[in-house]
Scaffold this motif. Structure first.
Motif, mmCIF file in Angstrom:
data_model
loop_
_atom_site.group_PDB
_atom_site.id
_atom_site.type_symbol
_atom_site.label_atom_id
_atom_site.label_comp_id
_atom_site.label_asym_id
_atom_site.label_seq_id
_atom_site.Cartn_x
_atom_site.Cartn_y
_atom_site.Cartn_z
ATOM 1 N N MET A 188 0.847 -1.177 0.000
ATOM 2 C CA MET A 188 0.000 0.000 0.000
ATOM 3 C C MET A 188 0.889 1.234 0.000
ATOM 4 N N GLU A 189 0.542 2.186 -0.849
ATOM 5 C CA GLU A 189 1.270 3.435 -0.930
ATOM 6 C C GLU A 189 0.519 4.510 -0.172
ATOM 7 N N THR A 190 1.254 5.332 0.539
ATOM 8 C CA THR A 190 0.633 6.452 1.237
ATOM 9 C C THR A 190 1.257 7.744 0.746
ATOM 10 N N SER A 191 0.526 8.810 0.907
ATOM 11 C CA SER A 191 1.056 10.119 0.549
ATOM 12 C C SER A 191 0.949 11.025 1.763
ATOM 13 N N LYS A 192 1.776 12.032 1.785
ATOM 14 C CA LYS A 192 1.796 12.968 2.895
ATOM 15 C C LYS A 192 0.520 13.802 2.882
ATOM 16 N N PHE A 193 -0.097 13.936 4.054
ATOM 17 C CA PHE A 193 -1.311 14.741 4.175
ATOM 18 C C PHE A 193 -0.959 16.209 4.005
ATOM 19 N N ASP A 194 -1.709 16.914 3.193
ATOM 20 C CA ASP A 194 -1.529 18.342 2.993
ATOM 21 C C ASP A 194 -2.900 19.000 3.078
ATOM 22 N N ILE A 195 -3.127 19.752 4.147
ATOM 23 C CA ILE A 195 -4.419 20.398 4.373
ATOM 24 C C ILE A 195 -4.804 21.304 3.206
ATOM 25 N N ALA A 196 -3.823 21.861 2.524
ATOM 26 C CA ALA A 196 -4.118 22.760 1.405
ATOM 27 C C ALA A 196 -4.935 22.054 0.320
ATOM 28 N N ASP A 197 -4.800 20.740 0.219
ATOM 29 C CA ASP A 197 -5.564 19.980 -0.771
ATOM 30 C C ASP A 197 -7.059 19.982 -0.472
ATOM 31 N N TYR A 198 -7.433 20.273 0.757
ATOM 32 C CA TYR A 198 -8.839 20.215 1.167
ATOM 33 C C TYR A 198 -9.472 21.592 1.350
ATOM 34 N N LEU A 199 -8.685 22.622 1.192
ATOM 35 C CA LEU A 199 -9.201 23.986 1.350
ATOM 36 C C LEU A 199 -9.669 24.485 -0.012
ATOM 37 N N ASP A 200 -10.797 23.950 -0.456
ATOM 38 C CA ASP A 200 -11.250 24.179 -1.821
ATOM 39 C C ASP A 200 -12.503 25.049 -1.938
ATOM 40 N N SER A 201 -12.908 25.669 -0.838
ATOM 41 C CA SER A 201 -14.040 26.588 -0.896
ATOM 42 C C SER A 201 -13.845 27.677 0.161
ATOM 43 N N ASN A 202 -14.502 28.800 -0.041
ATOM 44 C CA ASN A 202 -14.407 29.893 0.939
ATOM 45 C C ASN A 202 -14.916 29.457 2.307
ATOM 46 N N GLU A 203 -15.934 28.630 2.318
ATOM 47 C CA GLU A 203 -16.493 28.151 3.573
ATOM 48 C C GLU A 203 -15.498 27.268 4.321
ATOM 49 N N MET A 204 -14.834 26.371 3.595
ATOM 50 C CA MET A 204 -13.849 25.478 4.201
ATOM 51 C C MET A 204 -12.654 26.276 4.727
ATOM 52 N N ILE A 205 -12.215 27.259 3.945
ATOM 53 C CA ILE A 205 -11.105 28.111 4.366
ATOM 54 C C ILE A 205 -11.468 28.862 5.637
ATOM 55 N N ALA A 206 -12.659 29.451 5.677
ATOM 56 C CA ALA A 206 -13.091 30.211 6.850
ATOM 57 C C ALA A 206 -13.202 29.308 8.079
ATOM 58 N N GLU A 207 -13.758 28.128 7.907
ATOM 59 C CA GLU A 207 -13.910 27.195 9.028
ATOM 60 C C GLU A 207 -12.546 26.776 9.568
ATOM 61 N N TYR A 208 -11.638 26.463 8.671
ATOM 62 C CA TYR A 208 -10.292 26.060 9.065
ATOM 63 C C TYR A 208 -9.591 27.182 9.830
ATOM 64 N N LEU A 209 -9.594 28.380 9.267
ATOM 65 C CA LEU A 209 -8.889 29.486 9.917
ATOM 66 C C LEU A 209 -9.542 29.858 11.245
ATOM 67 N N ASN A 210 -10.854 29.862 11.316
ATOM 68 C CA ASN A 210 -11.529 30.168 12.581
ATOM 69 C C ASN A 210 -11.198 29.139 13.656
ATOM 70 N N THR A 211 -11.112 27.874 13.278
ATOM 71 C CA THR A 211 -10.748 26.827 14.237
ATOM 72 C C THR A 211 -9.337 27.044 14.760
ATOM 73 N N VAL A 212 -8.406 27.350 13.865
ATOM 74 C CA VAL A 212 -7.025 27.582 14.286
ATOM 75 C C VAL A 212 -6.925 28.854 15.126
ATOM 76 N N LEU A 213 -7.653 29.897 14.746
ATOM 77 C CA LEU A 213 -7.640 31.130 15.541
ATOM 78 C C LEU A 213 -8.161 30.883 16.955
ATOM 79 N N GLU A 214 -9.140 30.029 17.084
ATOM 80 C CA GLU A 214 -9.743 29.743 18.383
ATOM 81 C C GLU A 214 -8.828 28.901 19.261
ATOM 82 N N ASP A 215 -8.176 27.914 18.664
ATOM 83 C CA ASP A 215 -7.432 26.931 19.452
ATOM 84 C C ASP A 215 -5.915 27.004 19.313
ATOM 85 N N GLY A 216 -5.416 27.725 18.306
ATOM 86 C CA GLY A 216 -3.999 27.668 17.999
ATOM 87 C C GLY A 216 -3.172 28.765 18.630
ATOM 88 N N ASN A 217 -1.856 28.571 18.576
ATOM 89 C CA ASN A 217 -0.936 29.609 19.027
ATOM 90 C C ASN A 217 -0.484 30.410 17.807
#
Length: 94
Positions: free
Chosen positions: A1-30
């Motif tokens: 089985m072949e695996t590939s490195k996960f890259d979140i940028a591959d899943y940020l394909d809509s304005n809604e997804m981008i906003a949700e991702y950034l808001n989550t990181v802003l809330e919980d991240g440093n």
């Protein structure tokens, strides 16, 4: 089985997804996680496009948004505007 490195940028394909991702990181991240998230979003949209919209060079963007960097607030604001985001302050509720 072949695996590939996960890259979140591959899943940020809509304005809604981008906003949700950034808001989550802003809330919980440093600060370094927030900078990295903005970099992931810029990568998802396209560094060339972000460079054109911000007036910054691609190498400068990569450097500013790389792991461990300390970009100026003005740079962050330019990138956020270029990716269609904005900072909004809401009161913290207990």
């Amino acid at each position: 089985m072949e695996t590939s490195k996960f890259d979140i940028a591959d899943y940020l394909d809509s304005n809604e997804m981008i906003a949700e991702y950034l808001n989550t990181v802003l809330e919980d991240g440093n600060d370094s996680e927030i900078i990295a998230a903005i970099g992931h979003i810029a990568k998802a949209i396209g560094m060339t496009k972000i460079a054109e919209e911000t007036g910054l060079s691609r190498p400068s963007l990569y450097k500013a948004l790389s792991n461990g960097s300390k970009p100026q607030f003005g740079t962050i604001m330019k990138v956020l505007k270029a990716v269609g985001g904005q900072i909004q302050i809401n009161p913290i509720t207990a």
